[in-house]
Design a protein around this motif. Sequence first.
Motif, PDB file in Angstrom:
ATOM      1  N   VAL A 186       0.840  -1.203   0.000  1.00  0.00           N
ATOM      2  CA  VAL A 186       0.000   0.000   0.000  1.00  0.00           C
ATOM      3  C   VAL A 186       0.872   1.249   0.000  1.00  0.00           C
ATOM      4  N   GLN A 187       1.946   1.239   0.821  1.00  0.00           N
ATOM      5  CA  GLN A 187       2.836   2.405   0.848  1.00  0.00           C
ATOM      6  C   GLN A 187       3.572   2.565  -0.480  1.00  0.00           C
ATOM      7  N   LYS A 188       4.030   1.463  -1.039  1.00  0.00           N
ATOM      8  CA  LYS A 188       4.783   1.534  -2.286  1.00  0.00           C
ATOM      9  C   LYS A 188       3.926   2.075  -3.421  1.00  0.00           C
ATOM     10  N   ARG A 189       2.626   1.753  -3.373  1.00  0.00           N
ATOM     11  CA  ARG A 189       1.750   2.171  -4.471  1.00  0.00           C
ATOM     12  C   ARG A 189       1.183   3.573  -4.259  1.00  0.00           C
ATOM     13  N   GLY A 190       0.778   3.894  -3.023  1.00  0.00           N
ATOM     14  CA  GLY A 190       0.099   5.167  -2.795  1.00  0.00           C
ATOM     15  C   GLY A 190       0.762   6.096  -1.810  1.00  0.00           C
ATOM     16  N   GLY A 191       1.913   5.671  -1.231  1.00  0.00           N
ATOM     17  CA  GLY A 191       2.621   6.533  -0.291  1.00  0.00           C
ATOM     18  C   GLY A 191       2.003   6.604   1.084  1.00  0.00           C
ATOM     19  N   MET A 192       0.954   5.812   1.342  1.00  0.00           N
ATOM     20  CA  MET A 192       0.289   5.851   2.646  1.00  0.00           C
ATOM     21  C   MET A 192       0.966   4.903   3.634  1.00  0.00           C
ATOM     22  N   LEU A 193       0.570   5.011   4.900  1.00  0.00           N
ATOM     23  CA  LEU A 193       0.936   4.081   5.978  1.00  0.00           C
ATOM     24  C   LEU A 193       2.424   4.112   6.336  1.00  0.00           C
ATOM     25  N   LYS A 194       3.089   5.261   6.184  1.00  0.00           N
ATOM     26  CA  LYS A 194       4.514   5.329   6.526  1.00  0.00           C
ATOM     27  C   LYS A 194       4.754   5.017   8.003  1.00  0.00           C
ATOM     28  N   THR A 195       4.038   5.722   8.871  1.00  0.00           N
ATOM     29  CA  THR A 195       4.223   5.510  10.310  1.00  0.00           C
ATOM     30  C   THR A 195       3.819   4.099  10.704  1.00  0.00           C
ATOM     31  N   TRP A 196       2.741   3.609  10.120  1.00  0.00           N
ATOM     32  CA  TRP A 196       2.269   2.254  10.425  1.00  0.00           C
ATOM     33  C   TRP A 196       3.313   1.214  10.037  1.00  0.00           C
ATOM     34  N   ASN A 197       3.906   1.343   8.850  1.00  0.00           N
ATOM     35  CA  ASN A 197       4.907   0.372   8.409  1.00  0.00           C
ATOM     36  C   ASN A 197       6.162   0.421   9.261  1.00  0.00           C
ATOM     37  N   LEU A 198       6.597   1.619   9.612  1.00  0.00           N
ATOM     38  CA  LEU A 198       7.751   1.729  10.511  1.00  0.00           C
ATOM     39  C   LEU A 198       7.454   1.068  11.852  1.00  0.00           C
ATOM     40  N   SER A 199       6.260   1.308  12.376  1.00  0.00           N
ATOM     41  CA  SER A 199       5.882   0.716  13.661  1.00  0.00           C
ATOM     42  C   SER A 199       5.802  -0.806  13.565  1.00  0.00           C
TER      43      SER A 199
END
Length: 429
Positions: A186-199
């Motif tokens: 999802v982040q790779k495609r739309g740039g969303m969920l940065k904080t979620w992926n790091l967490s």
Amino acid sequence: QPAIYKFTSLWGGQSGSLLFWVLILSFFSTVFVVQNRKRNRALVPYANGVLLACTFFFLILVNFAAKPFELSEKVPLDGVGLNPLLQNPYMIIHPPSLYLGFICLTVPFAIAMGALLSQKLDTTWIAATRRWGIVSWCFLTFGVSLGAMWAYEELGWGGYWAWDPVENASFLPWLTATAFLHSAMVQKRGGMLKTWNLSLMIGTFLLTLFGTFLTRSGVIDSVHAFTEGVIGPLFLGFIAIIALGSLTLIGWRSNRLYTAGQIESPVSRESAFILNNLLLVGFTFTVLLGTMFPLLIEAIRGDRISVGPPYFNMVASPIGLALLFLMGIGPALPWRRATSDHIKKSFRWPILLGVVTAIAAFVLGMRQLLPTITLAFAAFVLTTIVREFAMGIEARRKLASRSFVGALLDLFSRNGQRYWGYIVHIGVV
């Protein structure tokens, strides 16, 4: 003893397995540096520093806490030999495979920390992290599966899984790593969920350390656990430093973690992946709670209690069924938004075959509700996957005039991430 079990004895004990840990961590760190010697110049030095710090911690353990080359007080006539329970072909591969999965997760964690420290928080770090995450996930999956087969043969539990605390410790990072591999797309495609992926990545690494602590500190009674407890306080201290440092970094870079992207429709692949993540993380918390609750009660009140399979089975069954159902929903939905026509075309046959499977199971004598639903959902997921392959092959044959086999190979070469994912889903079913 056979020579193979003499070799296996390296990771059959506390100090030898930690020495093996340092060796593999050093190897993975070297591969990472060589792999990135001409790219990611801003991020790699920070990530390498994190890898070296982790290696330094384990070097402290093998030099001062669990010394593999410590001299015995008297010379034995012969070695004590490997524990008879561990003299099983599965145990030759199961522990090193789990170690490889645990240790390999240090690299994506270091990449995530490197991205935060260097402020390079674009999609570069998520792509590199996901590749290492897939390798880690494969090792973990293989290791957990072999451990279950060993338990079935050697421990007399009457099954492959008994929710033993050390079994749970290997399962917890597998759950969060699975969540990360989905949300990373999802982040790779739309740039969303940065904080979620790091967490998620930080949490996964902390769970590998926590699992190692449970196994090696002596705080739990388990057939899997080592009896020595001298390294427990050191591990707790290291876990605390990692957790505090990681959260501080996320807070420090919070202004750079904001993304303008958003989910356009609740009926989309992004929504399915986010729901998948919430279920997997919820599953992680319920298993972690059941594993830790007896230890917390003993620490607070001094009473010894146990949380057994009934609790875990009660919470795992509905979550597992929901995850199985989502495996058929997510791949069939498009990114951004699904139309009503697309939904009808995508799920007409899978739903029909799922219902037919449930009816067939009932006719053949199955009267238990959850197994019947499981079979119906399994048929639903498999039909969805077969349909996706059929549509992809048909499209390639029309566009490129390829044979069936050539079109199938094209699918994997042109969009391997998607179609290998389907193969994994078939394996889970």
